[in-house]
Design an enzyme around this catalytic site. Structure first.
Site, PDB file in Angstrom:
ATOM      1  N   LYS A 225      25.299  35.069  23.940  1.00 29.22           N
ATOM      2  CA  LYS A 225      25.505  34.890  22.498  1.00 29.22           C
ATOM      3  C   LYS A 225      25.105  33.484  22.046  1.00 29.22           C
ATOM      4  CE  LYS A 225      28.371  38.845  21.612  1.00 29.22           C
ATOM      5  NZ  LYS A 225      29.692  39.454  21.457  1.00 29.22           N
ATOM      6  N   ARG A 261      31.527  42.346  29.454  1.00 29.91           N
ATOM      7  CA  ARG A 261      30.370  43.081  28.919  1.00 29.91           C
ATOM      8  C   ARG A 261      29.163  42.146  28.975  1.00 29.91           C
ATOM      9  NH1 ARG A 261      27.621  43.511  24.170  1.00 29.91           N
ATOM     10  NH2 ARG A 261      26.869  45.576  23.580  1.00 29.91           N
TER      11      ARG A 261
HETATM   12  N1  PMM Z   1      29.164  42.374  21.251  1.00 30.72           N
HETATM   13  C1  PMM Z   1      28.085  43.029  20.806  1.00 30.72           C
HETATM   14  C2  PMM Z   1      28.074  44.440  20.749  1.00 30.72           C
HETATM   15  N2  PMM Z   1      29.118  45.156  21.185  1.00 30.72           N
HETATM   16  N3  PMM Z   1      31.274  45.251  22.099  1.00 30.72           N
HETATM   17  C3  PMM Z   1      32.372  44.626  22.536  1.00 30.72           C
HETATM   18  N4  PMM Z   1      33.440  45.340  22.947  1.00 30.72           N
HETATM   19  N5  PMM Z   1      32.452  43.252  22.595  1.00 30.72           N
HETATM   20  C4  PMM Z   1      31.423  42.462  22.193  1.00 30.72           C
HETATM   21  O1  PMM Z   1      31.565  41.219  22.248  1.00 30.72           O
HETATM   22  C5  PMM Z   1      30.247  43.095  21.693  1.00 30.72           C
HETATM   23  C6  PMM Z   1      30.215  44.517  21.658  1.00 30.72           C
HETATM   24  C7  PMM Z   1      26.895  42.260  20.321  1.00 30.72           C
HETATM   25  O2  PMM Z   1      26.054  41.926  21.388  1.00 30.72           O
HETATM   26  P1  PMM Z   1      24.715  42.750  21.806  1.00 30.72           P
HETATM   27  O3  PMM Z   1      23.796  42.708  20.617  1.00 30.72           O
HETATM   28  O4  PMM Z   1      24.171  42.012  22.986  1.00 30.72           O
HETATM   29  O5  PMM Z   1      25.041  44.149  22.181  1.00 30.72           O
END
Ligand code: PMM
Length: 280
Positions: A225, A261
């Site tokens: 991020k 994640r």
């Molecule tokens: N961040 C993203 C998308 N989904 N789900 C959870 N549970 N926690 C997160 O911090 C989260 C998520 C955004 O990141 P991406 O674009 O790399 O998927």
């Protein structure tokens, strides 16, 4: 997971020696790190299988970018993107979570074999989500979120970010329990980067035991991020943030979180190997 003998996953409340790794597969043209790479179902399934082989216990499949300011995708288009991928991975015996804010997508993904609903809005974006979580009996990740569903701007005003996030997560839990979701199915996520400045992200990450103390398993999504961009060349590809991400993963493991994640599962897994080797 826990009480389902067919599930490949341990229970969220089981005592785990190390956190679960949730590998990210974004079937989107515009996600900040991997947007456009896995738009075709075959490529997305192959990537998910690769992440599983590299040590992910869960593969998180999403069809709508949640980066700040992203345009909402119609649920039908989201489902066209994710359902073949959910089904393809589930058929291979891989535990899948569906990353969606739409109740209809969560339901369709459950029918396609998903084991977990991962809703970045924690059930706030779609009033039908808690009912789908209750009726499907899937595990439900409630992420801390404040956008009000309109992506109209980031509300990062907190009197005390830790206390406010804790309270707002507890409100999500209360709504989910009211809708009939079983407490054993709930996983909480402080929503790193969602309506939060870099300082607010660090404040939350430096108080993980306080988030664990809410009494539910905690998932952390810090991978690649933007707030990690200050540790590497800001113009470098986001994959350069994997070392800062792995450092957070190890420290979060030390703090007793349930899950991580991440995009780079192999690096996370070897970082956790080292952490485990260093346990007294
Ligand atoms: N961040 C993203 C998308 N989904 N789900 C959870 N549970 N926690 C997160 O911090 C989260 C998520 C955004 O990141 P991406 O674009 O790399 O998927």
């Amino acid at each position: 997971m826990s009480d389902d003998p067919e599930s490949p996953l341990p229970a969220p409340h089981a005592r785990l020696s190390r956190p679960q790794i949730m590998g990210i597969v974004n079937v989107t043209p515009d996600s900040f790190s991997d947007g456009g790479r896995y738009l075709h179902a075959d490529a997305a399934i192959a990537h998910g299988a690769e992440l599983s082989a590299a040590g992910a216990q869960i593969i998180d499949v999403g069809g709508e970018s949640t980066r700040p300011g992203a345009v909402r995708v119609p649920a039908a288009e989201e489902q066209r993107r994710v359902l073949p991928v959910v089904a393809g991975l589930a058929e291979r015996g891989i535990a899948v979570s569906i990353d969606t804010m739409n109740a209809s997508t969560a339901l369709a993904a459950a029918e396609a074999g998903a084991a977990i609903i991962n809703d970045v809005s924690g059930g706030l974006a779609d009033g039908g989500m808690a009912r789908v979580a209750a009726e499907t009996g899937l595990h439900f990740v409630a992420n801390h979120w404040r956008d009000g569903g309109a992506n109209s701007g980031v509300d990062a005003h907190y009197a005390n970010v830790l206390a406010d996030v804790r309270r707002e997560l507890e409100e999500r839990v209360a709504d989910l329990l009211d809708a009939g979701v079983s407490a054993e199915r709930i996983i909480l996520d402080p929503g790193i980067g969602f309506a939060k400045t870099a300082d607010q992200n660090w404040e939350l990450l430096s108080h993980l035991p306080s988030l664990n103390a809410i009494g539910y398993p905690v998932l952390i999504g810090a991978s690649r991020k933007r707030f990690l961009g200050t540790f590497v060349d800001p113009l470098a590809p986001t994959a350069d943030r994997d070392a800062p991400t792995a450092t957070i993963s190890v420290l979060a493991a030390q703090s007793g979180v349930w899950g991580l994640r991440v995009h780079n599962v192999a690096v996370t897994s070897s970082a956790l190997d080292v952490w485990e080797a260093m346990q007294p």
